[in-house]
Design an enzyme around this catalytic site. Structure first.
Site, mmCIF file in Angstrom:
data_model
loop_
_atom_site.group_PDB
_atom_site.id
_atom_site.type_symbol
_atom_site.label_atom_id
_atom_site.label_comp_id
_atom_site.label_asym_id
_atom_site.label_seq_id
_atom_site.Cartn_x
_atom_site.Cartn_y
_atom_site.Cartn_z
ATOM 1 N N LYS A 58 0.838 -1.211 0.000
ATOM 2 C CA LYS A 58 0.000 0.000 0.000
ATOM 3 C C LYS A 58 0.872 1.260 0.000
ATOM 4 C CE LYS A 58 -2.326 -1.019 3.845
ATOM 5 N NZ LYS A 58 -1.749 -2.303 4.287
ATOM 6 N N ARG A 134 -10.244 0.257 8.263
ATOM 7 C CA ARG A 134 -9.909 -1.168 8.395
ATOM 8 C C ARG A 134 -11.005 -1.948 9.094
ATOM 9 N NH1 ARG A 134 -3.387 -1.432 9.658
ATOM 10 N NH2 ARG A 134 -2.890 0.109 8.062
ATOM 11 N N ARG A 174 11.641 -6.461 5.044
ATOM 12 C CA ARG A 174 11.348 -5.038 4.836
ATOM 13 C C ARG A 174 12.179 -4.146 5.759
ATOM 14 N NH1 ARG A 174 5.498 -2.199 4.681
ATOM 15 N NH2 ARG A 174 5.212 -3.196 6.679
ATOM 16 N N ARG A 207 10.937 -2.133 11.225
ATOM 17 C CA ARG A 207 9.872 -1.625 12.078
ATOM 18 C C ARG A 207 9.524 -2.648 13.153
ATOM 19 N NH1 ARG A 207 5.270 0.422 8.158
ATOM 20 N NH2 ARG A 207 4.159 -1.128 9.358
ATOM 21 N N ARG A 218 -0.990 -9.188 13.232
ATOM 22 C CA ARG A 218 -1.661 -8.223 12.347
ATOM 23 C C ARG A 218 -2.465 -8.957 11.263
ATOM 24 N NH1 ARG A 218 3.260 -4.982 10.491
ATOM 25 N NH2 ARG A 218 1.894 -3.417 9.573
#
Ligand code: AMP
Length: 262
Positions: A58, A134, A174, A207, A218
């Site tokens: 996203k 969400r 990531r 992160r 998540r």
């Protein structure tokens, strides 16, 4: 003066005027402009909500849309991280949710989005909300707000679809620039431990919520909340435009461009 048929010149003029006038009214009626239709090419004011599992791309798609198509974009994840980094009262309250990979309460996240829209929407025709709504409750709050405060914007829903396995793989690799928030994959860097941001030279970090257990939490939360959200859109008559996201970012962006041009 009358001619042989007994009709005066004045009467003839009157008949001609009635005929011309009638023809004009009929012409205007048949060529009435369709004032309510949006111009083709997606030029109407639009808010796009970008749905997708964590790490589905996203952020990258938003950045492309911002740079190439002039969208104004906001990531609710970034809004949350900014509150936490600034250690505001709100930031202290929501830190735990974010650290545990859990959703911040609906009214709190909507408060941040509402504030952002109130400050920024008037300057933009095309907006992307990255990661909001969400939940069905968030979507209801947004639609209500748009109806009252942004009546000339239409809402569109775009979903990036990706398998859980691919999400886990991407999250594990990531890295995010601490400064400009540019996203990198460790797989593309020669020496990930020492690499700096190619854009601003900032430090690349992992992160907190990209760690494996957090990503699983998540994903679990996403699958619980997403079904009712999709159901809500459907019952509100909103179509969801889906893009398979396990492709290159260029391919995903190309599909996005096709969708928004319709
Ligand atoms: P993200 O970077 O989009 O994965 O978001 C990071 C964190 O911010 C999430 O794990 C949530 O704690 C919070 N967050 C972001 N967007 C929302 C939202 N729409 N609703 C609730 N919490 C959110």
């Amino acid at each position: 003066m009358k001619n042989r048929s007994g009709v005066s010149g004045v009467q003839l003029l009157l008949y001609a005027a009635i005929l011309v006038g009638g023809a004009y009214v009929a012409y205007r009626y048949m060529h009435k402009p369709a004032v309510t239709e949006a111009a083709p090419g997606g030029s109407a004011k639009t808010i796009i909500t970008l749905m997708g599992k964590p790490g589905a791309g996203k952020g990258t798609l938003s950045a492309n849309a911002r740079q190439e198509l002039g969208y104004l974009t906001v990531s609710t994840g970034d809004l949350v991280r900014a509150e936490i980094a600034q250690q505001t009262e709100l930031g202290k309250q929501i830190k735990q949710f974010s650290d545990e990979g859990k959703l911040v309460p609906d009214d709190v996240i909507f408060g941040l989005v509402k504030e952002w829209l109130a400050e920024n929407a008037s300057a933009a025709e095309k907006i992307i909300l990255d990661g909001f709504p969400r939940t069905a409750a968030q979507a209801a709050l947004l639609m209500d707000f748009m109806k009252n405060e942004l009546p000339d914007y239409k809402l569109r829903v775009v979903e990036l679809q990706m398998s859980d396995e691919e999400v886990m793989k991407r999250a594990a690799n990531r890295l995010v620039c601490e400064g400009c928030k540019e996203i990198f994959s460790a797989l593309m860097l020669e020496n990930p431990d020492e690499a700096a941001c190619a854009k601003c030279g900032g430090k690349l970090i992992k992160r907190e919520d990209d760690k494996e257990d957090k990503v699983r939490a998540r994903l679990e939360e996403y699958s619980q909340k997403n079904k009712p959200l999709e159901e809500f859109y459907r019952s509100s008559g909103l179509m969801i435009d889906a893009i398979p996201a396990d492709k290159s970012s260029a391919e995903v962006f190309a599909e996005f461009k096709t969708i928004v041009s319709k």
